[in-house]
Write a protein that holds these residues in place. Structure first.
Motif, PDB file in Angstrom:
ATOM      1  N   TYR A 105       0.860  -1.179   0.000  1.00 29.01           N
ATOM      2  CA  TYR A 105       0.000   0.000   0.000  1.00 29.01           C
ATOM      3  C   TYR A 105       0.897   1.230   0.000  1.00 29.01           C
ATOM      4  N   ILE A 106       0.571   2.190  -0.855  1.00 27.65           N
ATOM      5  CA  ILE A 106       1.357   3.412  -0.988  1.00 27.65           C
ATOM      6  C   ILE A 106       0.522   4.572  -0.458  1.00 27.65           C
ATOM      7  N   ASP A 107       1.124   5.398   0.408  1.00 27.30           N
ATOM      8  CA  ASP A 107       0.458   6.573   0.967  1.00 27.30           C
ATOM      9  C   ASP A 107       1.227   7.817   0.565  1.00 27.30           C
ATOM     10  N   ALA A 108       0.515   8.947   0.501  1.00 30.14           N
ATOM     11  CA  ALA A 108       1.132  10.233   0.147  1.00 30.14           C
ATOM     12  C   ALA A 108       0.672  11.295   1.120  1.00 30.14           C
ATOM     13  N   SER A 109       1.489  12.335   1.256  1.00 25.31           N
ATOM     14  CA  SER A 109       1.152  13.446   2.142  1.00 25.31           C
ATOM     15  C   SER A 109       1.791  14.713   1.599  1.00 25.31           C
TER      16      SER A 109
END
Length: 1302
Positions: A487-491
């Motif tokens: 799972y890839i998350d961004a901020s």
């Protein structure tokens, strides 16, 4: 089947045939070679197997028949063996051929599979399969940097040195760049020390870019023994020769101390970048560097430091180092003794504290007992715990446990803990042991689950992809544990909020994140997932701005001719629509004759401007031009050829064409067009420009009838969404010149998210600024500020600060020279721009606000005032417009601070802004100068009130008293009198001469009237005077006139108050208040109250609803009286409260005269000093807030500021003039005694023409009936036996500082 697919299959089939032939040929070659070898081997084997002739022994001699039979049988057997051998050979050859055929087919299939795989390769971003490697070389030797890059389409590799492109042409023969079979190399011949730098290779294709970096270090060699020196290669630890010299011996340490074990070594070769590998062991257990063990190798020594010794550190220590011949090691024992106990005879600390059987709410802690010799026997142990991250220890068991293990209960699930143990004997408690390793309270199943969770993914790298996407790649986890995906998350950078990029586990280690905001900067993290759950998050990637991948620029366009002299042309062009993600730093121009196909290079060296002079042309010939733009990624595609341009000298008198038309601030109904002046001016200078516009499908028409002198024009009245084009013509004295090239079409529509320039004042610094936030931005964007559309560069009057999408222009000492239109444009965007015009009124407003911020004052709604309450209490109060809960203040009376006490109650209310002090017993001794100093943050203010009498006055006004013999006494009390003070009695303005003159020094004066009858009715007056002043008190016992004064308006902290002073009062008198002829009942909004001397109604926080006519009806047994007051508007201008009569202030202080003004319509306010109008300056600032609160603030007062000040408040219905006397005294001197006089407040009629600039205040006549003032009107009888009532003064006059006594 699709044509491309057929072509593809045909290609594969042909390749298969070719591959098969090649493989068969190879195998045939191998087969013939094998056959030849077999023949040679067979010959040698035959020779080796040949045996000598067999000699038959004598005892085996056969007869002739036997020999014949033997030969017959032998021949048959030989023939059989030969046939068997031939068959075996045939079978062997057939089998070998079959195996070779199978191998050929398999090899062909594998090669076909590889070819098909490579031919159907999917598009992907660049990736370094073999990265650059750092090198250290000797001076004057070559070095080769190489890398292997994968990706589809095939990436383009550019080389950089220290961030700057490597140009082989800049130093011919020094650099050589090669690219063969996917291997890219940079060769630097004859390196110099200046070649020491960081080199990088940037691989780019349409799906992104990636970078590999390596450093090259060039060393100077004094003497070179060999003609050529090989490259320095990486040296492994096992290539070093290590000899141990001084070795550590048996050591002794003390618990709680520190110790270092050192071994000096000789390392050959001794290279600073290749330290030897040293490993330390304790009791054959490898030690790792941490807070309990510090390991250092270098400087000819290997060192192990134990900074916090405990008995657990005791043991056999071994240093093992890798050398050329294997390993070399040395061992010695370390003894650690107990530290001195805190209590004599206490045991030593336990050792080896560990936790076992870990569960969700308890763990089993075990340890080893200390050695005891002379100490008393251990009777038990205490176990302590602390949560990880906390320094607080708590004891787990109340009574000592006697065995070396203890179950600790009451743990919190998921929390991490450390444990330690203390031993107990009859003498006391030991020092605590070394704490255990961290353990987390979890169920075994949960622990098993967490142990099954994959480890966190490795290094995360984000690279540019497109305008709204980023390419993310990462290293897989070290322990995948049946990995299912990621799972890839961004901020956003600066935000703590994360959002998911995918909602289903992604199986690969590369992912393109779409839907990002252009220009924003993001960070990314990755989590691995399997059947047990999610791993920990990876480390965040480095921040990356969402920008397109680096590409070459698009083609320039709009090539036009600006001038021609017959031998050369000046041409210009428009910049490319897309810069390729990097600033355009070069343009290249090519030309050709219009009737030729061959292009010729015009400029070999790049030009950075968008105009160029092409020389060497033939007059009368037509030429075509094309232009290419270049950036860091390379040179882009050429523009379309220009229209044929004739090389003919321009001789006409009118100007040439303007050029470089550009648009700014495109909105739905307006835009700004800019252009550059023509290069060819004609016979005279250019005097102006005419702009023509055409809506799509319409003809051109001029926008300005007269030529404008500047090179920009704001076009308004556009139709939203419509498309327009423009032309510009220059004008000189000879006429209108040639039209410019038609502009690009522009649509009257603002970019989504467009914002305008904000103008404001910094609340902290007081700086006046213009601020702009771009709706989009690129990595190469700049904020270009202009004034009147001329770029601002290195201007000392402004400071520009840009951060991300925000840009701020701050004025330095702004004045009228800063008036004008300020605009900003964001380069390398789709036209992000805005403007703001700074006007003189706006600048003055901001300058005033800036001054107030830099010199903050607490704004006062009402200056310090006072009112007399019941029982002789006096309330001093002022009201701030606003205050914070952190406000501080001081009450100062005659330079001495007064604190809150029983006699002086001090308080404040943040909601209303009121600061007050109530004095219980106000007397003559209380006369003084009262000051309130306020501090609220950086803001300050103060207000003073002088309550010092300067002449004789009545302490109590006239009242009457009836003696036992029915003699009526008119009595009063006087104050501040002296022997020279004269007292006179009057009746109906005729003086009453008494046989015995009144004795004013007694403080009380009486006029006896014996046998009081109707003939004694009349107006009585007492007059007190001397050389310092005079005072008067009247008493009406004529039985005629009104029973009450007119209604007056009084301003209070809560709102406004309508007051009516009673002249007569009996028990039969009743009062009623009315608003718009409706009776009013007392409520929280409108409170009705009063005393025997005054009836009043308080209106709290008045609003529009409270406007209208108010009246009070006063009724007795025979008749009624009505007093009215109009609050409905159309009221003359007047001052309704807040100003003192006299102000005494020390030099360098700030004087603030503030009052509330009233009038409908809102009045105009003017201030005067010594009958001259005051103009607002920084020293004396005049403000009028909400058309209600007028103030004159004088900063750093001096003696020149002393004088008589006045305020003139007027509207079309009239006005009022109020005076204030200001006395300024020097620091260290006593405050002067002001001359106290009544304030003149004269209603002024409406001026017919021009209001007087220097008004003269009218003298206020002494009223026949008491007017609202600090002195109370004379009270009337309430009962047959009257008593003097205390007056209730109003704060508008300060003439009587001493309240009356009962």
């Amino acid at each position: 089947m699709h044509f491309n697919q057929k072509k593809h299959v045909s290609h594969i089939s042909h390749h298969s045939s070719h591959t098969t032939k090649h493989v068969v040929k190879e195998h045939s070659s191998r087969k013939s070679s094998s056959k030849l070898v077999n023949q040679v081997q067979h010959t040698h084997a035959t020779e080796a197997m040949a045996e000598p002739a067999y000699t038959v022994p004598a005892f085996r001699q056969r007869s002739a028949d036997e020999i014949e039979e033997y030969q017959r049988v032998s021949s048959h057997v030989g023939k059989g063996l030969a046939s068997i051998q031939m068959e075996l050979h045939r079978m062997r050859v057939a089998t070998k051929t079959q195996v070779e055929n199978i191998a050929i087919k398999r090899e062909v299939q594998e090669m076909m599979h590889k070819k098909m795989t490579s031919s159907t390769e999917t598009d992907k971003a660049p990736d370094f399969l073999v990265a650059l490697r750092s090198h250290t070389v000797w001076e004057k030797t070559p070095v080769k940097l190489f890398c292997t890059v994968g990706g589809h389409p095939r990436p383009v590799v550019k080389w950089y040195k220290g961030g700057k492109p490597v140009d082989p042409l800049s130093a011919p023969g020094k650099y050589k760049i090669e690219s063969k079979y996917g291997v890219h190399s940079l060769i630097i011949s004859r390196c110099m020390v200046s070649d020491t730098a960081e080199y990088s290779a940037v691989a780019t294709n349409s799906h992104g870019s990636t970078t590999s970096k390596a450093s090259v270090t060039v060393k100077t060699c004094v003497v070179l023994v060999f003609s050529s020196v090989p490259h320095l290669t990486v040296i492994h630890h096992s290539k070093l020769e290590i000899t141990m010299l001084d070795r550590f011996g048996v050591s002794f340490g003390t618990e709680g101390g520190s110790i270092s074990l050192v071994c000096t070594v000789v390392v050959v070769p001794d290279l600073p970048n290749v330290p030897p590998l040293a490993q330390w062991y304790r009791d054959d257990k490898l030690l790792k560097a941490g807070k309990l063990a510090e390991i250092k190798v270098g400087g000819g020594a290997a060192t192990l430091t134990l900074p916090h010794l405990a008995k657990d550190d005791e043991g056999l220590y071994t240093l093992r180092m890798w050398t050329k011949d294997g390993t070399t090691e040395h061992s010695a024992y370390l003894f650690v003794k107990d530290a001195a106990p805190s209590v004599a005879g206490a045991p030593g600390a336990p050792i080896s504290v560990k936790a076992f059987d870990i569960n969700s709410d308890y763990v089993l802690v075990a340890w080893k007992p200390p050695n005891t010799t002379n100490e008393a026997a251990i009777t038990g142990y205490f176990v302590d715990k602390r949560e990880s991250g906390s320094a607080t220890w708590s004891q787990c068991n109340d009574a000592p446990v006697q065995i070396c293990k203890y179950p600790v209960h009451g743990l919190s699930v998921g929390h991490a803990y450390h444990f330690r143990v203390r031993a107990v004997n009859s003498a006391g408690i030991s020092r605590p042991s070394r704490e255990s390793d961290k353990v987390t309270a979890l169920d075994p199943a949960e622990r098993e689950r967490l142990q099954g969770v994959p480890s966190a993914p490795g290094h995360v790298v984000a690279t540019r992809n497109t305008k709204s996407s980023v390419f993310v790649q990462w290293d897989p986890p070290k322990h995948p544990n049946h990995l299912m995906g990621y799972y890839i998350d961004a901020s956003l950078v600066g935000s703590k909020a994360w959002f998911p990029c995918n909602h289903k586990p992604y199986k690969h280690t590369r992912f393109v994140v779409h839907g990002l905001t252009p220009g924003e900067t993001y960070v990314f993290r990755v989590q691995a997932v399997n059947v047990y759950g999610l791993s920990d998050e990876s480390q965040e990637s480095t921040p990356i701005a969402v920008e397109p991948a680096l590409t070459t620029p698009s083609a320039p366009h709009g090539i036009t001719m600006l001038s021609c002299d017959g031998a050369s042309m000046i041409i210009a062009w428009n910049s490319p629509k897309h810069c390729g993600g990097s600033k355009i730093n070069a343009y290249y121009v090519d030309k050709r004759d219009a009737d030729s196909l061959a292009w010729k290079e015009v400029n070999s060296a790049p030009t950075k401007t968008r105009t160029y002079t092409v020389d060497g042309l033939t007059e009368g010939t037509f030429y075509e031009f094309k232009v290419q733009a270049g950036n860091l990624a390379g040179v882009g595609v050429p523009s379309a050829p220009s229209t044929p341009l004739k090389c003919e000298a321009w001789t006409y008198a009118v100007p040439g064409p303007a050029y470089d038309l550009a648009f700014r601030e495109v909105r739905g109904d307006s835009l700004v067009i800019l252009w550059k002046a023509p290069v060819y001016t004609g016979a005279s200078a250019v005097t102006g420009y005419i702009v023509e516009m055409a809506k799509k499908g319409h003809h051109y028409h001029p926008l300005n009838e007269e030529a404008i002198g500047h090179r920009y024009l704001q076009v308004t009245g556009l139709e939203a969404g419509a498309e327009y084009t423009f032309k510009v013509k220059a004008v000189n004295a000879e006429g209108v010149g040639k039209a410019s090239q038609t502009s690009e079409p522009v649509v009257a529509k603002a970019l989504p998210g467009t914002q305008e320039i904000q103008c404001g004042v910094d609340e902290d610094t007081g700086d006046i600024f213009l601020s702009f936030e771009a709706c989009e931005i690129s990595e190469t964007s700049d904020f270009a500020w202009s004034k009147n559309y001329k770029e601002i560069s290195d201007c000392p009057r402004v400071a520009i600060e840009t951060k991300g999408k925000h840009s701020k222009l701050t004025f330095v000492n702004p004045d009228v020279s800063d008036l004008g239109a300020f605009s900003v444009v964001v380069t390398d965007t789709d036209g992000v721009s805005a403007s703001h015009t700074v006007t003189e009124d706006a600048l003055n407003t901001m300058l005033e606000l800036s001054y107030n911020i830099r010199h903050p004052i607490v704004p006062l709604k009402h200056q310090l005032n006072y009112e007399v309450l019941e029982k002789g209490h006096v309330r001093f109060w002022l009201q701030c417009l606003k205050m914070s809960p952190a406000v501080t203040y001081r009450f100062i009376v005659n330079d001495k601070e007064v604190t809150s006490s029983d006699s002086h109650k001090i308080s404040h209310d943040v909601n209303t802004g009121v600061i007050q002090m109530t004095v219980d017993h106000f007397s003559k001794a209380s006369e003084a100068t009262y000051t309130v100093q306020i501090h609220d943050g950086r803001a300050k203010n103060q207000s003073s009130l002088v309550l010092v009498g300067d002449g004789p006055h009545f302490a109590e006004y006239l009242s009457y008293h009836v003696d036992e013999d029915c003699t009526v006494l008119l009595v009063c009390k006087v104050a501040n009198v002296k022997k020279e003070t004269v007292f006179h009695w009057f009746k109906d303005e005729e003086e009453i001469v008494l046989e015995t003159p009144p004795n004013v020094m007694s403080g009380s004066v009486a006029l006896p009237i014996s046998l009081f009858s109707r003939k004694d009715q009349g107006h009585y007056k007492a007059k007190l005077s001397d050389d310092r002043g005079k005072d008067t008190s009247v008493f009406d016992i004529s039985g005629q006139g009104s029973s009450a004064s007119e209604l007056v308006l009084q301003c209070t902290p809560e709102g406004i108050r309508l007051q009516c002073y009673m002249k007569y009062y009996t028990e039969e008198i009743r009062t009623a208040w009315l608003h718009k002829d409706s009776k009013i009942s007392s409520s929280e909004k409108m409170r009705i109250a009063g005393t025997a001397e005054m009836a009043w109604m308080q209106i709290r926080e008045p609003s529009e609803k409270e406007k209208g006519h108010y009246s009070i009806q006063i009724m007795d047994a025979t008749k009624s009286h009505t007093r009215t007051f109009d609050l409905s508007g159309q009221d003359r201008g007047r001052v309704v409260g807040g100003l003192p009569d006299v102000v005494t202030i020390m030099e360098q202080k700030t004087l603030s005269l503030t009052c509330t003004v009233w009038g409908d319509p809102s009045p105009e306010v003017s201030w005067f000093k010594n009958e001259n109008e005051v103009v607002s300056t920084e020293h004396a600032k005049i403000t009028l807030e909400a058309n209600k609160f007028a103030s004159l603030t004088i900063t750093a007062v001096t003696s020149e500021d002393s004088g008589k000040y006045s305020i003139n408040v007027r509207n079309k219905y009239g006005g009022e003039f109020v005076e204030i006397t200001v006395s300024v005294y020097k620091q260290g001197e006593s405050p002067p005694e002001p001359k106290m006089g009544g304030r003149g407040a004269t209603p002024a009629p409406l001026a017919s023409k021009t209001p007087a600039k220097t008004p003269t205040p009218a003298q206020t006549p002494i009223p026949q009936t008491p007017t609202p003032s600090l002195k109370s009107p004379t009270p009337s009888l309430r009962s047959p036996t009257p008593t003097a009532k205390s007056p209730t003064p109003t704060p508008k006059s300060l003439k009587s500082p001493t309240p009356p006594r009962k």
